[in-house]
Design an enzyme around this catalytic site. Structure first.
Site, PDB file in Angstrom:
ATOM      1  N   ASN A  16       0.802  -1.239   0.000  1.00 11.74           N
ATOM      2  CA  ASN A  16       0.000   0.000   0.000  1.00 11.74           C
ATOM      3  C   ASN A  16       0.829   1.280   0.000  1.00 11.74           C
ATOM      4  O   ASN A  16       0.281   2.372  -0.113  1.00 11.74           O
ATOM      5  CB  ASN A  16      -1.013   0.010   1.166  1.00 11.74           C
ATOM      6  CG  ASN A  16      -1.980  -1.132   1.046  1.00 11.74           C
ATOM      7  OD1 ASN A  16      -2.590  -1.329  -0.006  1.00 11.74           O
ATOM      8  ND2 ASN A  16      -2.119  -1.931   2.102  1.00 11.74           N
ATOM      9  N   TYR A  28       0.350  10.241   6.688  1.00  9.87           N
ATOM     10  CA  TYR A  28       1.557   9.901   5.929  1.00  9.87           C
ATOM     11  C   TYR A  28       2.159  11.087   5.157  1.00  9.87           C
ATOM     12  O   TYR A  28       3.201  10.914   4.519  1.00  9.87           O
ATOM     13  CB  TYR A  28       1.248   8.750   4.962  1.00  9.87           C
ATOM     14  CG  TYR A  28       0.800   7.485   5.676  1.00  9.87           C
ATOM     15  CD1 TYR A  28       1.679   6.811   6.518  1.00  9.87           C
ATOM     16  CD2 TYR A  28      -0.490   6.979   5.520  1.00  9.87           C
ATOM     17  CE1 TYR A  28       1.287   5.659   7.194  1.00  9.87           C
ATOM     18  CE2 TYR A  28      -0.892   5.836   6.181  1.00  9.87           C
ATOM     19  CZ  TYR A  28      -0.007   5.184   7.011  1.00  9.87           C
ATOM     20  OH  TYR A  28      -0.397   4.044   7.681  1.00  9.87           O
ATOM     21  N   ASN A  79      10.688  -0.144   4.743  1.00  5.50           N
ATOM     22  CA  ASN A  79       9.404   0.132   5.375  1.00  5.50           C
ATOM     23  C   ASN A  79       8.504  -1.034   4.988  1.00  5.50           C
ATOM     24  O   ASN A  79       7.995  -1.085   3.866  1.00  5.50           O
ATOM     25  CB  ASN A  79       8.806   1.457   4.886  1.00  5.50           C
ATOM     26  CG  ASN A  79       7.497   1.766   5.613  1.00  5.50           C
ATOM     27  OD1 ASN A  79       6.900   0.888   6.238  1.00  5.50           O
ATOM     28  ND2 ASN A  79       7.051   3.005   5.517  1.00  5.50           N
ATOM     29  N   GLU A 103      14.843  -0.306   9.741  1.00  4.74           N
ATOM     30  CA  GLU A 103      13.378  -0.333   9.677  1.00  4.74           C
ATOM     31  C   GLU A 103      12.857   1.098   9.791  1.00  4.74           C
ATOM     32  O   GLU A 103      13.214   1.819  10.735  1.00  4.74           O
ATOM     33  CB  GLU A 103      12.834  -1.192  10.834  1.00  4.74           C
ATOM     34  CG  GLU A 103      11.317  -1.247  10.905  1.00  4.74           C
ATOM     35  CD  GLU A 103      10.828  -2.047  12.117  1.00  4.74           C
ATOM     36  OE1 GLU A 103      11.653  -2.648  12.850  1.00  4.74           O
ATOM     37  OE2 GLU A 103       9.595  -2.065  12.340  1.00  4.74           O
ATOM     38  N   HIS A 105       9.408   3.654   9.639  1.00  4.60           N
ATOM     39  CA  HIS A 105       7.961   3.899   9.598  1.00  4.60           C
ATOM     40  C   HIS A 105       7.728   5.395   9.518  1.00  4.60           C
ATOM     41  O   HIS A 105       8.265   6.156  10.345  1.00  4.60           O
ATOM     42  CB  HIS A 105       7.256   3.307  10.818  1.00  4.60           C
ATOM     43  CG  HIS A 105       7.409   1.830  10.880  1.00  4.60           C
ATOM     44  ND1 HIS A 105       6.747   0.998  10.011  1.00  4.60           N
ATOM     45  CD2 HIS A 105       8.206   1.049  11.637  1.00  4.60           C
ATOM     46  CE1 HIS A 105       7.126  -0.246  10.250  1.00  4.60           C
ATOM     47  NE2 HIS A 105       8.008  -0.248  11.226  1.00  4.60           N
TER      48      HIS A 105
HETATM   49  O1  CA2 Z   1       4.051   4.413   9.252  1.00  4.00           O
HETATM   50  C1  CA2 Z   1       4.407   3.624   8.375  1.00  4.00           C
HETATM   51  O2  CA2 Z   1       5.282   3.874   7.553  1.00  4.00           O
HETATM   52  C2  CA2 Z   1       3.708   2.254   8.268  1.00  4.00           C
HETATM   53  O3  CA2 Z   1       4.721   1.279   7.981  1.00  4.00           O
HETATM   54  C3  CA2 Z   1       2.740   2.371   7.118  1.00  4.00           C
HETATM   55  C4  CA2 Z   1       1.870   1.129   6.938  1.00  4.00           C
HETATM   56  C5  CA2 Z   1       1.213   0.725   8.254  1.00  4.00           C
HETATM   57  O4  CA2 Z   1       0.504  -0.494   8.092  1.00  4.00           O
HETATM   58  C6  CA2 Z   1       2.242   0.565   9.365  1.00  4.00           C
HETATM   59  O5  CA2 Z   1       1.556   0.248  10.554  1.00  4.00           O
HETATM   60  C7  CA2 Z   1       3.025   1.854   9.553  1.00  4.00           C
HETATM   61  C8  CA2 Z   1       0.739   1.391   5.925  1.00  4.00           C
HETATM   62  C9  CA2 Z   1       1.225   1.835   4.598  1.00  4.00           C
HETATM   63  C10 CA2 Z   1       0.030   2.259   3.798  1.00  4.00           C
HETATM   64  O6  CA2 Z   1       0.364   3.482   3.188  1.00  4.00           O
HETATM   65  C11 CA2 Z   1      -0.648   4.272   2.740  1.00  4.00           C
HETATM   66  C12 CA2 Z   1      -0.283   5.522   2.319  1.00  4.00           C
HETATM   67  C13 CA2 Z   1      -1.243   6.390   1.877  1.00  4.00           C
HETATM   68  C14 CA2 Z   1      -2.573   6.004   1.832  1.00  4.00           C
HETATM   69  C15 CA2 Z   1      -2.929   4.749   2.249  1.00  4.00           C
HETATM   70  C16 CA2 Z   1      -1.964   3.878   2.683  1.00  4.00           C
END
Ligand code: CA2
Length: 150
Positions: A16, A28, A79, A103, A105
């Protein structure tokens, strides 16, 4: 940099993260994954390093890329997205290749839902960068270069 350490960094992104910058900007931010790639390349180039950048929504693709990194890259910035909280296989791949992995996030996972507080990746990571936004990738690249230069 030691003589046999390749001046190349693998930057991996899990599921994603291709949506970055298009939804949930309050969590994000507004930068896209293409912006992140550019930031990583610029940070690496300052120290004479190259970046290979990959995003996949498929666990096996990420695992194959980690296996192939051995001998070709000095380390991995990763990530893992939601695989962070689920994937023993990804953790095994990282510990199996014996390359330093940073790692990253984007969000501060510890401020969010309880299921995001546990990471299978953290015990096999050399360093963990959380909640620094997309600058976390830059910090990850810089940290890998620091480790490779010792
Ligand atoms: O904070 C982060 O970078 C995460 O790795 C992002 C993951 C999440 O499941 C982790 O808990 C934390 C989710 C990535 C999804 O990215 C998106 C970006 C924009 C819109 C929707 C999803």
């Amino acid at each position: 940099m030691s003589e046999n350490t390749p001046a190349r960094i693998l930057v991996l992104n899990g599921p994603n993260l291709n949506l970055l910058g298009t939804r949930e900007p309050e969590i994000y931010g507004h930068e896209t994954l293409a912006d992140v790639e550019e930031l990583c390349r610029a940070a690496a180039a300052k120290a004479g390093y190259e970046v290979e950048f990959l995003q996949s929504n498929h666990e096996g693709v990420l695992i194959d890329a980690i296996h192939a990194a051995r001998g070709t890259f000095c380390g991995i910035v990763i990530n893992p997205g939601a695989f962070t909280h689920t994937s023993i296989a990804l953790a095994d791949a990282i510990s199996g290749v014996q390359l330093p992995a940073i790692e990253v996030h984007i969000s501060n996972v510890h401020k969010r839902e309880a299921f995001r507080h546990h990471s299978y990746i953290s015990p096999v990571a050399a360093s963990i960068i959380v909640g620094a936004g997309v600058n976390g990738y830059v910090l990850g690249v810089q940290q890998l270069i620091h480790l490779a230069s010792r």
